[in-house]
Design an enzyme around this catalytic site. Structure first.
Site, PDB file in Angstrom:
ATOM      1  N   HIS A  19      28.441  31.703  45.123  1.00  0.00           N
ATOM      2  CA  HIS A  19      29.602  31.953  46.854  1.00  0.00           C
ATOM      3  C   HIS A  19      28.846  30.191  47.425  1.00  0.00           C
ATOM      4  O   HIS A  19      29.803  29.358  48.388  1.00  0.00           O
ATOM      5  CB  HIS A  19      29.224  32.939  47.873  1.00  0.00           C
ATOM      6  CG  HIS A  19      29.032  33.764  47.759  1.00  0.00           C
ATOM      7  ND1 HIS A  19      28.423  35.487  47.650  1.00  0.00           N
ATOM      8  CD2 HIS A  19      30.248  34.524  46.755  1.00  0.00           C
ATOM      9  CE1 HIS A  19      28.784  36.633  46.945  1.00  0.00           C
ATOM     10  NE2 HIS A  19      30.091  35.882  46.912  1.00  0.00           N
ATOM     11  N   LYS A  43      32.344  51.041  51.752  1.00  0.00           N
ATOM     12  CA  LYS A  43      30.991  50.982  50.585  1.00  0.00           C
ATOM     13  C   LYS A  43      29.993  51.172  51.754  1.00  0.00           C
ATOM     14  O   LYS A  43      29.444  51.181  52.669  1.00  0.00           O
ATOM     15  CB  LYS A  43      31.521  49.622  50.726  1.00  0.00           C
ATOM     16  CG  LYS A  43      32.691  49.245  49.583  1.00  0.00           C
ATOM     17  CD  LYS A  43      31.606  47.348  49.295  1.00  0.00           C
ATOM     18  CE  LYS A  43      33.242  47.386  48.085  1.00  0.00           C
ATOM     19  NZ  LYS A  43      33.036  46.278  47.258  1.00  0.00           N
ATOM     20  N   ARG A  92      35.911  33.348  38.687  1.00  0.00           N
ATOM     21  CA  ARG A  92      34.739  33.004  37.703  1.00  0.00           C
ATOM     22  C   ARG A  92      35.286  32.540  36.669  1.00  0.00           C
ATOM     23  O   ARG A  92      34.786  31.884  35.705  1.00  0.00           O
ATOM     24  CB  ARG A  92      33.148  34.071  38.059  1.00  0.00           C
ATOM     25  CG  ARG A  92      32.565  33.705  38.957  1.00  0.00           C
ATOM     26  CD  ARG A  92      31.864  35.228  39.511  1.00  0.00           C
ATOM     27  NE  ARG A  92      32.332  36.502  39.875  1.00  0.00           N
ATOM     28  CZ  ARG A  92      32.564  36.932  40.334  1.00  0.00           C
ATOM     29  NH1 ARG A  92      31.202  37.171  40.531  1.00  0.00           N
ATOM     30  NH2 ARG A  92      33.159  37.965  40.603  1.00  0.00           N
ATOM     31  N   SER A 130      27.369  39.002  43.365  1.00  0.00           N
ATOM     32  CA  SER A 130      26.652  40.103  44.194  1.00  0.00           C
ATOM     33  C   SER A 130      25.410  41.742  43.450  1.00  0.00           C
ATOM     34  O   SER A 130      25.019  41.953  43.681  1.00  0.00           O
ATOM     35  CB  SER A 130      26.920  40.264  45.506  1.00  0.00           C
ATOM     36  OG  SER A 130      27.218  39.157  46.211  1.00  0.00           O
TER      37      SER A 130
HETATM   38  P1  ADP Z   1      34.661  40.998  47.362  1.00  0.00           P
HETATM   39  O1  ADP Z   1      33.956  42.415  47.731  1.00  0.00           O
HETATM   40  O2  ADP Z   1      35.747  40.592  48.652  1.00  0.00           O
HETATM   41  O3  ADP Z   1      35.016  40.530  46.043  1.00  0.00           O
HETATM   42  P2  ADP Z   1      32.092  39.050  46.850  1.00  0.00           P
HETATM   43  O4  ADP Z   1      30.913  38.279  47.615  1.00  0.00           O
HETATM   44  O5  ADP Z   1      31.873  40.072  45.213  1.00  0.00           O
HETATM   45  O6  ADP Z   1      32.903  40.015  47.627  1.00  0.00           O
HETATM   46  O7  ADP Z   1      32.808  38.180  46.412  1.00  0.00           O
HETATM   47  C1  ADP Z   1      34.012  37.197  47.190  1.00  0.00           C
HETATM   48  C2  ADP Z   1      35.184  36.021  46.547  1.00  0.00           C
HETATM   49  O8  ADP Z   1      33.221  35.013  45.682  1.00  0.00           O
HETATM   50  C3  ADP Z   1      35.463  36.306  44.814  1.00  0.00           C
HETATM   51  O9  ADP Z   1      36.484  35.464  45.453  1.00  0.00           O
HETATM   52  C4  ADP Z   1      34.365  36.075  44.206  1.00  0.00           C
HETATM   53  O10 ADP Z   1      35.418  36.248  42.679  1.00  0.00           O
HETATM   54  C5  ADP Z   1      33.621  35.323  44.604  1.00  0.00           C
HETATM   55  N1  ADP Z   1      32.946  34.986  43.836  1.00  0.00           N
HETATM   56  C6  ADP Z   1      31.523  35.720  43.435  1.00  0.00           C
HETATM   57  N2  ADP Z   1      30.790  35.407  42.807  1.00  0.00           N
HETATM   58  C7  ADP Z   1      31.132  34.276  42.272  1.00  0.00           C
HETATM   59  C8  ADP Z   1      30.324  33.011  41.930  1.00  0.00           C
HETATM   60  N3  ADP Z   1      28.939  33.633  41.224  1.00  0.00           N
HETATM   61  N4  ADP Z   1      30.909  31.908  41.489  1.00  0.00           N
HETATM   62  C9  ADP Z   1      32.325  32.102  41.884  1.00  0.00           C
HETATM   63  N5  ADP Z   1      32.999  32.647  42.947  1.00  0.00           N
HETATM   64  C10 ADP Z   1      31.812  33.605  42.868  1.00  0.00           C
END
Ligand code: ADP
Length: 164
Positions: A19, A43, A92, A130
């Site tokens: 992130h 959630k 990703r 995450s």
């Molecule tokens: P959500 O529940 O909205 O998917 P996340 O916190 O999991 O929330 O992810 C938010 C955004 O960040 C999403 O677009 C996800 O694809 C992106 N993201 C999550 N992890 C990574 C990573 N390791 N590298 C790049 N983008 C990421």
């Protein structure tokens, strides 16, 4: 000239180096980036919205044009209210595409004036999520390199009694 403002929405439960990589890239492209922590009542997150905001704040303090906010409900409503026209998401791998396109098209339908802009992280973070971080941390493993130091500390604290 009006400022180019973007929101980077997500659960950020917790924020990872993936992130941070995305928001670093976005902060060089936009004048201002707001990381929007989604408060989703369906959630059960590991970290409360307040904890997630605090961890993000600490993790992006080197980026002066990045701020953090919370929102519940629809992203498009948050964007309209704050007059933001761009949403940032991270891509990703191909596996992200289907879900991200669905989301982007739905948002476009609800708010045609908006654009979703995708950033690609450094290859080191392509398999970082995450969900994995939470799973690994729950078994007491070290997470340096995957999450900012403040997050590693917070995870250790959170799972100190549940590690196997
Ligand atoms: P959500 O529940 O909205 O998917 P996340 O916190 O999991 O929330 O992810 C938010 C955004 O960040 C999403 O677009 C996800 O694809 C992106 N993201 C999550 N992890 C990574 C990573 N390791 N590298 C790049 N983008 C990421």
């Amino acid at each position: 000239m009006s400022k180019r403002i973007a929101v980077y929405p997500g659960s950020f439960d917790p924020v990872t180096n993936g992130h941070v990589d995305i928001v670093e890239r976005a902060s060089t492209t936009f004048d201002k980036v707001i990381m929007g922590v989604l408060v989703n009542r369906n959630k059960k997150p590991v970290f409360s919205p307040e904890e997630r905001v605090e961890l993000i704040r600490e993790s992006v303090k080197h980026l002066p044009n990045v701020s953090v906010d919370c929102f519940s409900g629809l992203l498009v409503d948050f964007m309209r209210k704050n007059e933001i026209k761009v949403a940032i998401r991270g891509l990703r791998a191909v596996s992200d595409l289907e879900y991200e396109f669905q989301l982007a098209h739905t948002n476009q339908l609800l708010y045609p004036e908006m654009e979703t802009v995708f950033f690609m992280p450094n290859v080191n973070y392509v398999y970082l999520s995450s969900t994995t971080v939470r799973e690994v941390a729950s078994h007491g493993a070290e997470l340096s390199g995957c999450v900012p130091p403040c997050v590693a500390k917070a995870l250790k604290e959170k799972f100190k009694n549940s590690a196997l």
